[in-house]
Design an enzyme around this catalytic site. Structure first.
Site, mmCIF file in Angstrom:
data_model
loop_
_atom_site.group_PDB
_atom_site.id
_atom_site.type_symbol
_atom_site.label_atom_id
_atom_site.label_comp_id
_atom_site.label_asym_id
_atom_site.label_seq_id
_atom_site.Cartn_x
_atom_site.Cartn_y
_atom_site.Cartn_z
ATOM 1 N N CYS A 171 5.618 4.310 9.240
ATOM 2 C CA CYS A 171 6.415 3.595 8.231
ATOM 3 C C CYS A 171 7.899 3.948 8.175
ATOM 4 O O CYS A 171 8.750 3.053 8.175
ATOM 5 C CB CYS A 171 5.820 3.839 6.853
ATOM 6 S SG CYS A 171 4.281 2.971 6.603
ATOM 7 N N LYS A 204 8.590 -1.459 -1.970
ATOM 8 C CA LYS A 204 7.842 -0.688 -0.975
ATOM 9 C C LYS A 204 8.786 -0.116 0.082
ATOM 10 O O LYS A 204 8.711 1.067 0.440
ATOM 11 C CB LYS A 204 6.779 -1.603 -0.344
ATOM 12 C CG LYS A 204 6.144 -1.076 0.909
ATOM 13 C CD LYS A 204 5.251 0.125 0.641
ATOM 14 C CE LYS A 204 4.926 0.812 1.933
ATOM 15 N NZ LYS A 204 3.661 1.366 2.080
ATOM 16 N N GLU A 216 0.843 -1.196 0.000
ATOM 17 C CA GLU A 216 0.000 0.000 0.000
ATOM 18 C C GLU A 216 0.876 1.242 0.000
ATOM 19 O O GLU A 216 1.803 1.349 0.791
ATOM 20 C CB GLU A 216 -0.891 -0.027 1.246
ATOM 21 C CG GLU A 216 -1.959 1.010 1.227
ATOM 22 C CD GLU A 216 -2.685 1.022 -0.106
ATOM 23 O OE1 GLU A 216 -3.469 0.116 -0.341
ATOM 24 O OE2 GLU A 216 -2.445 1.941 -0.924
HETATM 25 C C1 UDX Z 1 4.330 7.268 4.142
HETATM 26 C C2 UDX Z 1 4.453 7.161 2.612
HETATM 27 O O1 UDX Z 1 4.298 8.459 2.022
HETATM 28 C C3 UDX Z 1 3.412 6.189 2.068
HETATM 29 O O2 UDX Z 1 3.578 6.019 0.666
HETATM 30 C C4 UDX Z 1 3.585 4.865 2.779
HETATM 31 O O3 UDX Z 1 2.638 3.936 2.313
HETATM 32 C C5 UDX Z 1 3.479 5.014 4.285
HETATM 33 O O4 UDX Z 1 4.419 5.988 4.724
HETATM 34 P P1 UDX Z 1 2.730 8.587 5.813
HETATM 35 O O5 UDX Z 1 3.688 8.143 6.863
HETATM 36 O O6 UDX Z 1 1.279 8.393 6.038
HETATM 37 O O7 UDX Z 1 3.062 7.848 4.434
HETATM 38 O O8 UDX Z 1 2.934 10.159 5.560
HETATM 39 P P2 UDX Z 1 3.913 11.071 4.684
HETATM 40 O O9 UDX Z 1 3.107 12.082 3.996
HETATM 41 O O10 UDX Z 1 4.834 10.267 3.853
HETATM 42 O O11 UDX Z 1 4.732 11.842 5.809
HETATM 43 C C6 UDX Z 1 5.681 11.197 6.645
HETATM 44 C C7 UDX Z 1 6.385 12.204 7.515
HETATM 45 O O12 UDX Z 1 7.254 13.027 6.767
HETATM 46 C C8 UDX Z 1 5.451 13.149 8.269
HETATM 47 O O13 UDX Z 1 5.896 13.267 9.598
HETATM 48 C C9 UDX Z 1 5.580 14.442 7.518
HETATM 49 O O14 UDX Z 1 5.319 15.572 8.313
HETATM 50 C C10 UDX Z 1 7.020 14.387 7.078
HETATM 51 N N1 UDX Z 1 7.289 15.206 5.893
HETATM 52 C C11 UDX Z 1 6.703 14.916 4.696
HETATM 53 C C12 UDX Z 1 8.173 16.271 5.980
HETATM 54 O O15 UDX Z 1 8.732 16.557 7.044
HETATM 55 N N2 UDX Z 1 8.422 17.001 4.852
HETATM 56 C C13 UDX Z 1 7.858 16.733 3.661
HETATM 57 O O16 UDX Z 1 8.154 17.442 2.686
HETATM 58 C C14 UDX Z 1 6.960 15.666 3.565
#
Ligand code: UDX
Ligand code: ADP
Length: 465
Positions: free
Chosen positions: A280, A224, A169
């Site tokens: 993740c 993944k 996913e």
């Molecule tokens: C992530 C992956 O994006 C997704 O594809 C996978 O299936 C699960 O893990 P998620 O953890 O839900 O998803 O959120 P994501 O939007 O990736 O953000 C992860 C972290 O990175 C957050 O704490 C977010 O604040 C941080 N982040 C994200 C940043 O600090 N800067 C950014 O530019 C983007």
């Protein structure tokens, strides 16, 4: 095979929204989402949609439409596994906390337990799809357990057979529904073409077939893990540059924009902040480090470990600069904490940078008043007490309304980029904070001119004071 009945084991952030979308686009398929946690199931069945266990924009509308028709939530494992033509495994896969690989390897006990349930209760031919992010070669474990069931004497009359697929996913929390409806790709790993075709037929109800990528099982599992590692690596990279910008006077947002406009680099995942959280990234990179070490690739392991190290370095750096700016001590000072979830638009706090940062501020003697539009007090209590046993209400308090959070605070610390933080009334806030007041904005979310214009000092990530 014509798939008529799907069972999803695990009603969490992945299982819940994914099954809701399949239910929406496949009205002829009955979908049963099962979980061992009865509280979680009763929350999914709550009559008030605001009480669903997870907050995800667009989710409650779909649940409202499909629940009770072709989408069902229950704890009845046996009945629903027996009836299923296809089973998704969407259980949690936490990092091991003890034994071999502690702190790095993934604990597969929930995946193993689910596989055993499937081997016990399934009937006829069943397609088993691993959805949870798993270490490479986990499908082998699932296969081994299911193979044992096939060879069992009691199977002679039941004639159980299985096909195992990997279908990781890629949804991100906060945008799960959007990501599920319009994914960049659907990855399916496996060696049984018929089973793959059956799964492709489900997705093709709303996704173009050319977005489906077919690989072998291990390539799918590894892809993944590596997608998450590359995303996390970008965040650590930009976070190192935020410190350099603060030191030199360059503006981080301009740097991100200029760099990201190069199509070879791309503009996403270049926002500096308090480090990545969520269920993740830390888990997957730790696992990548573990796997690399396992195969004797020590330099590779060290390279990825640094991505994790930078994440905690950024948080430690923030706490130090808060203390330094507040005359070297925050003991007995009140800090308003805005945002506790690991990112905006989710109520999830797993691995949220806020946990680590709040814990360190409390250790320094500060009193925290914490506000988050979606995270409940009980969750914050759990998150803080798991780290520091003696945290009690004398060390932090929960705020139900945004403006009261700032009352008599010496500083306000922004940790999540919730939209409502971008348009605050800083005149009102400056009247209720204790002067001289500070704002520490780890997400570059607040209006710097408004804050300064109302006599409050501000530090922003990638800009400094
Ligand atoms: C992530 C992956 O994006 C997704 O594809 C996978 O299936 C699960 O893990 P998620 O953890 O839900 O998803 O959120 P994501 O939007 O990736 O953000 C992860 C972290 O990175 C957050 O704490 C977010 O604040 C941080 N982040 C994200 C940043 O600090 N800067 C950014 O530019 C983007
Ligand atoms: P994710 O973000 O991967 O979806 P969650 O923790 O939100 O993770 O959800 C995983 C769900 O799987 C939990 O609700 C948990 O109770 C459930 N679960 C774990 N093991 C089993 C099992 N053996 N059978 C059924 N459900 C399980």
């Amino acid at each position: 095979m014509d798939i008529k009945n799907i069972c999803c084991i695990g009603a969490g952030y992945v299982g819940g929204p994914t099954m809701a979308i399949i239910a929406k686009y496949c009205p002829d398929i009955q979908i049963n989402v099962v979980d061992i946690n009865p509280d979680r199931i009763s929350q999914w069945n709550a009559s008030e949609l605001k009480d669903l266990p997870i907050y995800e924009p667009g989710l409650k509308e779909i649940v409202e439409k499909c629940r009770g028709k072709n989408l069902h939530f229950s704890t009845e494992m046996k009945k629903n596994i027996s009836a299923a033509d296809l089973i998704f495994i969407s259980v949690n896969t936490p990092t091991k906390t003890k034994g071999i690989g502690s702190g790095q390897a993934i604990d597969l006990k929930y995946v193993e337990a689910s596989s055993r349930e499937i081997s016990k209760y399934s009937k006829g031919h069943t397609i088993v799809v691993e959805k949870s992010t798993l270490p490479v070669k986990t499908a082998q474990t699932i296969k081994a357990i299911l193979d044992a069931a096939q060879k069992d004497k009691s199977n002679l009359e039941n004639k159980k057979t299985f096909s195992v697929l990997s279908n990781p996913e890629f949804l991100a929390e906060g945008t799960a529904i959007k990501d599920l409806e319009n994914p960049d790709r659907v990855l399916i790993g496996g060696d049984d073409d018929d089973a793959i075709n059956d799964l492709v037929n489900i997705y093709s109800k709303w996704i173009e077939k050319d977005k489906v990528l077919r690989t072998d099982l291990w390539s799918s599992e590894l892809s993944k893990l590596i997608s998450n590692a590359f995303l996390a690596q970008r965040i650590s990279s930009i976070n190192t540059i935020s410190a350099l910008c603060e030191a030199t006077g360059a503006k981080i947002k301009d740097v991100s924009l200029a760099v990201g406009m190069d199509r070879r680099i791309g503009r996403y995942f270049l926002n500096s902040g308090p480090g990545f959280g969520g269920s993740c990234f830390k888990k997957d990179i730790s696992n990548l480090v573990y796997i690399s070490n396992h195969y004797g690739l020590f330099d590779v392991a060290e390279y990825w470990q640094k991505v994790l190290d930078i994440n905690t370095w950024q948080q430690k750096r923030f706490v130090e600069l808060i203390v330094n700016n507040m005359f070297g001590t925050i003991s007995s000072k009140k800090i308003a904490v805005l945002g506790f979830s690991f990112k905006a638009n989710t109520n999830d706090t797993r691995e949220s940078p806020a946990i680590n940062i709040c814990k360190k501020l409390i250790e320094e003697g500060a009193f925290l008043k914490i506000y988050d539009p979606k995270v409940k007090k009980s969750q914050i209590m759990k998150d803080l007490s798991s780290i520091e046993k003696d945290i009690d209400s004398k060390k932090w308090g929960y705020s139900n309304s945004i403006y009261s959070t700032f009352e008599n605070a010496d500083a306000a610390l922004f940790l999540t980029e919730w939209g409502e933080f971008a348009s605050l009334n800083w005149e009102r806030i400056s009247n209720i904070m204790r002067q001289p007041a500070w704002v520490f904005d780890t997400r570059s979310i607040v209006d710097i001119n408004q804050v300064r214009g109302n006599g409050i000092s501000i530090w922003q990530v990638g800009y400094g004071n």
